[in-house]
Each structure stands twice: as C-alpha cells, then as structure tokens.
Design a protein around this motif. Structure first.
Motif, PDB file in Angstrom:
ATOM      1  N   GLU A  49       2.264   2.361 151.973  1.00 23.40           N
ATOM      2  CA  GLU A  49       3.064   1.130 151.902  1.00 23.40           C
ATOM      3  C   GLU A  49       2.195  -0.093 152.190  1.00 23.40           C
ATOM      4  OE1 GLU A  49       5.813   4.515 152.922  1.00 23.40           O
ATOM      5  OE2 GLU A  49       3.814   3.837 153.524  1.00 23.40           O
ATOM      6  N   VAL A  53       1.700  -3.289 149.649  1.00 24.52           N
ATOM      7  CA  VAL A  53       2.239  -4.595 150.029  1.00 24.52           C
ATOM      8  C   VAL A  53       1.136  -5.594 150.373  1.00 24.52           C
ATOM      9  CG1 VAL A  53       3.652  -5.790 151.756  1.00 24.52           C
ATOM     10  CG2 VAL A  53       4.414  -3.621 150.811  1.00 24.52           C
ATOM     11  N   GLU A 295      10.010  -5.442 154.902  1.00 22.05           N
ATOM     12  CA  GLU A 295      10.811  -4.548 154.063  1.00 22.05           C
ATOM     13  C   GLU A 295      10.232  -3.142 154.016  1.00 22.05           C
ATOM     14  OE1 GLU A 295      13.612  -4.842 152.548  1.00 22.05           O
ATOM     15  OE2 GLU A 295      14.049  -6.997 152.550  1.00 22.05           O
ATOM     16  N   ALA A 296       8.910  -3.048 153.902  1.00 19.95           N
ATOM     17  CA  ALA A 296       8.293  -1.744 153.667  1.00 19.95           C
ATOM     18  C   ALA A 296       7.914  -1.005 154.938  1.00 19.95           C
ATOM     19  CB  ALA A 296       7.041  -1.923 152.800  1.00 19.95           C
TER      20      ALA A 296
END
Length: 353
Positions: A49, A53, A295-296
């Motif tokens: 992730e 990102v 978010e991640a």
C-alpha cells in the motif's frame, strides 16, 4: 513465561536485530553520490500500500527510483548506526522515541522549511523542536475493548485496573504501546507522565493477572476478535481494521493519561541523495498524499489541509483531526530514549513476572 525465559527472549531479540543489521550492512553495496535512487528505511507492514500511495507517485513525478528497506524500529536504527560513516540510506520513517535516539547519536540531519516547504503547513506539534524531521502521522493510546463483553465503554484507566470480567492483555514493553502505557500510568496514578516509578508500580499491580503480553498489532486484534480478552491498552489504528470489518471492537480514550506516539520522517546525515531525501520529505507532507495514506494505511494525517477519514473520526472522534486539543501529548521523548534499555529490564522484573 518466567523471568529468566523472558529476559533470555529479549536478549535474543536485541542480539538478533544487531546481527541481522550487521550482516545486511556488510553485504550492501556502497552508495556514493546517487541522485537517481532513494533508499527509504521503513516499517515492514503494508509495504504494498505504501508503494502504491507514496513511492510510485514520487517516482513518477521525480524520476527517482525508490527502494524500500524494511524492518522494525530497533533493527533499522542499529543498521543506521553501523553504517553511519558511509550511509547507504537516505530517508528513515521511524517512531518518535527511536527518532530521538537517532538524533542523540547524530544519525539524522536537520531540515528547514526552506528545503521542505510543506513543513509550514502541518500541525504545530508535528514540527520537531530541535529542527529535525517532522511527524508525518500519529497514533493515540487508549483502551480497546469488546463492545459485547463490556457493559459500558471505559472512561478511565481505572476500568482496566478493575480487572474486567473476560480478562485483559497488556502491551509488552518492546512494542510502541508499551513505553506509552508506562507514561500514561505515571500520569494517571502519579505526578505526571514522567513519573515512571508510579507507572511501573501501577503496572506491577495488574501484570501478574494479564492473560497475555502482546508483541504486535495482529496479535492484539486476534485476541479481541476471538473474544479471548475483553480489554487491552492499544493504539487507535489497531482498532480501525476490526471496526471496518464489523467486529465488536471499540476504542476509548481515558480522561487522564492521554499519550500519543508519532511516526517521523528523518533525513539521514551524509545521505547519498540528500536532495531526493528532502524532496521525499516534502512529498510525504502533501495533503493529497497524507489523505491517500489515511485511506490505505489508517495513518492519521498531520497536514493542515488533509482530512481524516470517516472511519478515523468514528474510532478516534475529534482527536483524529486535532489530538492536542483533545488532551493528547507525546510525553517525554528524551526520557524514553535515555531509559529504554533500563525499562526493558524493569518491565521484566516488576511487571511481567
């Protein structure tokens, strides 16, 4: 686990971290001036992730290839110390009190808003008072609990000391929540967060009856999700995955002893790519990147222009956006840095006996 066994385990863990760092350092190619590559030392979890990102967008924008070097805080700091004469790492993402240890060792370089413009656009507490790298995310210590096993959400650390029906776990001193828990207990039961004697004395009261001393976030969440414990001190981001999955897990912030920890971004002193390291630091503080990590990765943002996710607001409430206004503080990082080794022994002898 008895006292000799726990002491042996801790000694083995620390020795293993040193040995691993030494082997890695001896095998790593020497990097001199290297503007086309950026080696980022970071945490071993959620690397996929983080790559999607942060690393890949940075590569696309700058053309600098990002290489991740992962591990735990202690092992990575040891590797930096071993390689301090000829560093092969440019940027380190590391917990705040390990960052303090690294600063005291001279492993990190100061940064300024001239080189990192986004430094002027983060929450004031996130700016390092000594001029080193800032916090880029933070975690809150509180009580994680089973909503179906606890009649009312806990409001005080006293609820844990009441030894709730269903049992409880405690953090091992080796994990991030461990030293924070000592500070919180010192603040609640003693004269303040630097009152380690009061903290250890209070922990010694409940240590013998703890069902387990957890050493990782997945271990804690598994204990709660399986209903093996009703309550445990933990970090709010540990709770978010369980809450998002619909598990009967909640997070409560006690009225007193509100301690938080932060992850910081540090530029390595003598880094082979110092310009890239500063650019990466600035990139990490951008509001859109901060929101992407939120978010991640469940990482609460520090950028003033970034918003926490609805899940963060559900779990951590108003503290998700402004921890200081909610009564949270980082505690005495110098104390943690100076006393960490002594606290390992003290925890074994007084709490986990």
């Amino acid at each position: 686990m008895n006292r000799p066994a726990r002491r042996a385990r801790m000694t083995a863990v620390l020795a293993g971290a040193l040995a691993l760092a030494t082997v890695t350092a001896s095998c790593a190619p020497v990097r001199e001036d290297d503007p086309d590559t950026l080696v980022v030392s970071t945490f071993a979890f959620a690397t996929e992730e983080f790559t999607q990102v942060v690393a890949e967008p940075f590569e696309a924008e700058t053309g600098i290839r990002v290489v991740l070097d992962t591990g735990n805080n202690a092992g990575r700091l040891t590797k930096l110390r071993i390689n301090s004469e000829r560093p092969d790492t440019d940027v380190v993402l590391i917990s705040d009190y390990y960052a303090q240890i690294g600063k005291d060792m001279g492993l990190f370089a100061p940064v300024s808003s001239e080189d990192v413009p986004n430094l002027d656009a983060v929450q004031p507490w996130a700016v390092d008072p000594d001029g080193y790298g800032p916090a880029y995310t933070f975690q809150l210590l509180g009580l994680m609990y089973r909503t179906d096993m606890v009649d009312e959400a806990p409001e005080s650390w006293d609820d844990l000391w009441a030894e709730p029906e269903g049992g409880y776990a405690l953090p091992d001193i080796s994990v991030s929540a461990g030293p924070m828990f000592v500070l919180a207990a010192g603040e609640h039961f003693g004269s303040g967060p630097s009152d380690a004697d009061a903290g250890f004395e209070a922990l010694a009261e409940i240590g013998p009856d703890a069902l387990q001393f957890y050493t990782g976030s997945t271990e804690l969440t598994s204990l709660l999700e399986r209903g093996e414990i009703a309550m445990a001190p933990g970090l709010d981001n540990f709770a978010m995955g369980s809450v998002e999955a619909g598990q009967p897990v909640g997070f409560a912030a006690p009225e007193e002893g509100r301690v938080m920890t932060a992850n910081t971004v540090q530029v390595v002193e003598g880094a082979p790519n110092p310009a890239g390291a500063l650019a990466f630091t600035d990139f990490l503080l951008r509001p859109e990147i901060q929101e992407g990590m939120a978010e991640a990765l469940y990482d609460k943002p520090v950028a003033l222009g970034a918003e926490p996710t609805p899940l963060m607001e559900q779990v951590s409430r108003e503290a998700a956006s402004d921890p200081v206004a909610s009564g949270y503080h980082q505690g005495d990082l110098e104390l943690l840095a100076n006393e960490r080794s002594a606290w390992l022994d003290r925890f074994t002898e007084e709490v986990a006996k």
